[in-house]
Design a protein around this motif. Sequence first.
Motif, PDB file in Angstrom:
ATOM      1  N   LEU A 100       3.189   5.640   8.115  1.00 31.83           N
ATOM      2  CA  LEU A 100       1.809   5.281   7.784  1.00 31.83           C
ATOM      3  C   LEU A 100       1.459   5.227   6.414  1.00 31.83           C
ATOM      4  O   LEU A 100       0.804   4.028   6.145  1.00 31.83           O
ATOM      5  N   PRO A 101       2.241   5.734   5.362  1.00 33.32           N
ATOM      6  CA  PRO A 101       1.978   5.128   3.819  1.00 33.32           C
ATOM      7  C   PRO A 101       2.445   3.547   3.796  1.00 33.32           C
ATOM      8  O   PRO A 101       1.680   2.850   3.262  1.00 33.32           O
ATOM      9  N   ASP A 102       3.602   3.318   4.521  1.00 37.35           N
ATOM     10  CA  ASP A 102       4.073   1.970   4.482  1.00 37.35           C
ATOM     11  C   ASP A 102       2.964   0.988   5.094  1.00 37.35           C
ATOM     12  O   ASP A 102       2.750  -0.090   4.539  1.00 37.35           O
ATOM     13  N   GLN A 103       2.442   1.432   6.240  1.00 33.80           N
ATOM     14  CA  GLN A 103       1.496   0.567   7.021  1.00 33.80           C
ATOM     15  C   GLN A 103       0.340   0.328   5.845  1.00 33.80           C
ATOM     16  O   GLN A 103      -0.469  -0.798   5.885  1.00 33.80           O
ATOM     17  N   LEU A 104      -0.007   1.453   5.296  1.00 32.38           N
ATOM     18  CA  LEU A 104      -1.369   1.230   4.406  1.00 32.38           C
ATOM     19  C   LEU A 104      -1.023   0.519   3.217  1.00 32.38           C
ATOM     20  O   LEU A 104      -1.749  -0.549   2.719  1.00 32.38           O
ATOM     21  N   VAL A 105       0.069   0.420   2.673  1.00 29.25           N
ATOM     22  CA  VAL A 105       0.453  -0.096   1.453  1.00 29.25           C
ATOM     23  C   VAL A 105       0.726  -1.793   2.082  1.00 29.25           C
ATOM     24  O   VAL A 105       0.430  -2.777   1.267  1.00 29.25           O
ATOM     25  N   LYS A 136      -1.067  -3.063   4.218  1.00 28.11           N
ATOM     26  CA  LYS A 136      -2.241  -3.749   4.377  1.00 28.11           C
ATOM     27  C   LYS A 136      -2.757  -4.091   3.024  1.00 28.11           C
ATOM     28  O   LYS A 136      -3.272  -5.099   2.905  1.00 28.11           O
ATOM     29  N   CYS A 146      -1.203  -6.913   1.680  1.00 27.82           N
ATOM     30  CA  CYS A 146      -1.924  -8.318   2.217  1.00 27.82           C
ATOM     31  C   CYS A 146      -3.340  -8.706   1.736  1.00 27.82           C
ATOM     32  O   CYS A 146      -3.601  -9.683   1.471  1.00 27.82           O
TER      33      CYS A 146
END
Lengths: 427, 423
Positions: A28-33, A35, A38
């Motif tokens: 999850l933190p990676d997904q957030l990061v 984004k 991007c």
Amino acid sequence: MASSDVARQPDKAVRPLGLDGHVGFDSLPDQLVNKSICQGFCFNILCIGETGIGKSTLMDTLFNTNFENFESSHFEPQVKLRAQTYDLQESNVRLRLTVVNTVGFGDQMNKQESYQPVVDYIDRQFESYLQEELKIKRSLHNYHDSRVHACLYFISPSGHSLKSLDLVTMKKLDSKVNIIPVIAKADTISKSELHKFKIKIMSELVSNGVQIYQFPLDDETVAKVNTTMNGHLPFAVVGSTEEVSVGNKMVKARQYPWGVVQVENENHCDFVKLREMLICVNMEDLREQTHTRHYELYRRCKLEEMGFKDTDPECKPVSLQQTYEAKRQEFLVELQRREDEMRQMFVQRVKEKEGELKEAERDLQSRFEQLKRLHADEKASLEEKKRHLDDDQSSFSKRRAAAHLLQAQSLTVNGKKDKDRKNSGFM
Amino acid sequence: MFIYGPQQQKNLEGYVGFANLPNQVYRKSVKRGFEFTLMVVGESGLGKSTLINSLFLTDLYSTEYPGPSHRIKKTVEVEQSKVLVKEGGVHLLLTIVDTPGFGDAVDNSNCWQPVIDHIDSKFEDYLNAESRVNRRQMPDNRVHCCLYFIAPSGHGLKPLDIEFMKRLHEKVNIIPLIAKADTMTPEECQQFKKQIMKEIQEHKIKIYEFLETDDEEEMKMIRKIKDRLPLAVVGSNTIIEVNGKPVRGRQYPWGVAEVENGEHCDFTILRNMLIRTHMQDLKDVTNNVHYENYRSKKLAAVTYNGVDNNKNKGQLTKSPLAQMEEERRDHVAKMKKMEQEMEQVFEMKVKEKLQKLRDSEAELQRRHEQMKKNLEAQHKELEEKRRHLEEEKGSWEAQQRILEQQKLDASRTLEKNKKKKIF
């Protein structure tokens, strides 16, 4: 809305649960990061300091680039702010940096209003964000955040203490922005003087109740380094974009006859510490503090000013819809009241004017009556005179007629007498 | 993404350090922890609870905490279970929203209403929390994703499926799943999927879309997923040994249907997509699209209470207060105009009246003048007559006096004569 029975159970207490294997939400933190990368990042710095103190040079040095710089004169009548935005990129991270510089700060004879343009600028950015947030159709995730995240306050390297302008300005700003005071042109102070200077500055700040930005200590990974750095405040910095050859390297430095001041040498100045703290370690925290503390304070004050409350007079919580509806009611009532007032005023005027006109009519009428009476009187007197004349005329006529008659009679008598005499005379 | 200017592109020489920003963001997000709300909707017996357990590799629903589906319900209800799970230092507050009783009644019209109400109430809570004057850290209890279970009939969507999805696709991210996929052969499954997607398109249902990225790798994966929609899943609470490895699966006399085997079902795809790659995006879409939709409808209703809703859409770009401000300005302008008009009418009427008065006065004056003239003339005439009379009288009286005198004289003479005669 008609709805079937909805049994809303109170939220059960949250229970911790063990997992039998790797589920995968640790990404999850990676997904957030990902984004965020991007979307790109955004950071806004405000630099306050006297003309010529080295604000632009420091920015150039910090961000390793050459921002468009305008040399300002000392004769600005008022403090102005100049903002410029740049798109920077380092490895795969894009940063939209806005640098705001004060122009003419500290140059005027009367510096009482010097802080006001700065406060106004900061408030304007908050207001802009608040307006977007309150819109019915809004796009916050696309919004270019222009709120000031960090304020570098440049202190003159006098070696003694803070100027009163510094204290006044920082006091006005400390609840609106993260203030990071820096001692500018630190290459003009010796190490011992610097130590004393820093202590004096910090104690003056404390005794005047100025809250400067403290590097956060709540995250264990950076707590230690932040604590150390907090002890070095305010940072004494030197800026330079010129490179001097030292040893076998080209370093950013200032060349003096007595030696070379190396910007990135931690023995010479705190530049590296500033860069580390401001950019590498706490940039995100600065943004967060701006949003959750300074902006919230501004928002709260603004909403309270506009008459919003969280609870109604009976201390029951009021929802946003209720507040808006109440305001709308108030608003409509006021509009109606204004309209009625205006109509009332007109009715009043009409009545007054009608009264006036009626009065004038009555006047005219009475004058008319008066004249009529006058005429009647005159006519009557004239009639009287005429009658008088007629009487006189008729009495005169009578007299004349009578006299005539008498004469005629006497003539006749005389005539007889005469005749008689004549007749008698003949005898 | 950025549309503003004027900015300049700068290439940096040397180390600045903001490349570390992602790490800072990472750190802070881990510290904050994460939240996610997942809703499961479908008829009883489709294996919803089992799938949840399989997805999160845990016993969310167990004998201690039996799933709501194990209880006998008469009406559709909405139930929440909150659990805190940790993995790799990351804390996740997971809320599972179950809808027992959905589609189980004989008459299922409106059975979606409690679901809609639940979603709306979470939006409302968030809206109120967001709109408070004193805001605190707002917990995000909004429903981020809805797994809709389709019964594996093999034919197509049921009217209830279509109705539900049509009503909820603009409120929540819907991910339709074919439940109990192990009851169909791959060909049947393929057929079924095609039919479902066709019907979804026909009815213009907007299911959750995987966003396109610039990353080639990711795009490949996303295209693969899109081809296999809707995902056909199998869940299991039991672990069976297959080829020496323990796997989750369903044991049949004819073999083991493995949950995590990509050739048996799409469970792995679902798990990867839902949890490992798109969880954050599901939250973002809920926040930026579904919630904003709800919010703008709600605020527009408040602002335009009773006002004609055919007003141009441009007005929605203001806040309700700005809207009121504009209405106030309009009203002031309207009143000014009204005032001017009334003023004009007033002036005109007054002018008329004054004119009439003046005319009357002039008339009065004229008549007075005339009368005066008239009287004067009469007066003069009278004077003339009087003078004439006096003159006449005067002359006649003078004449009379002469006559009298004559008479007197004559009579005296006569007397004298008489006296003479006698002698």
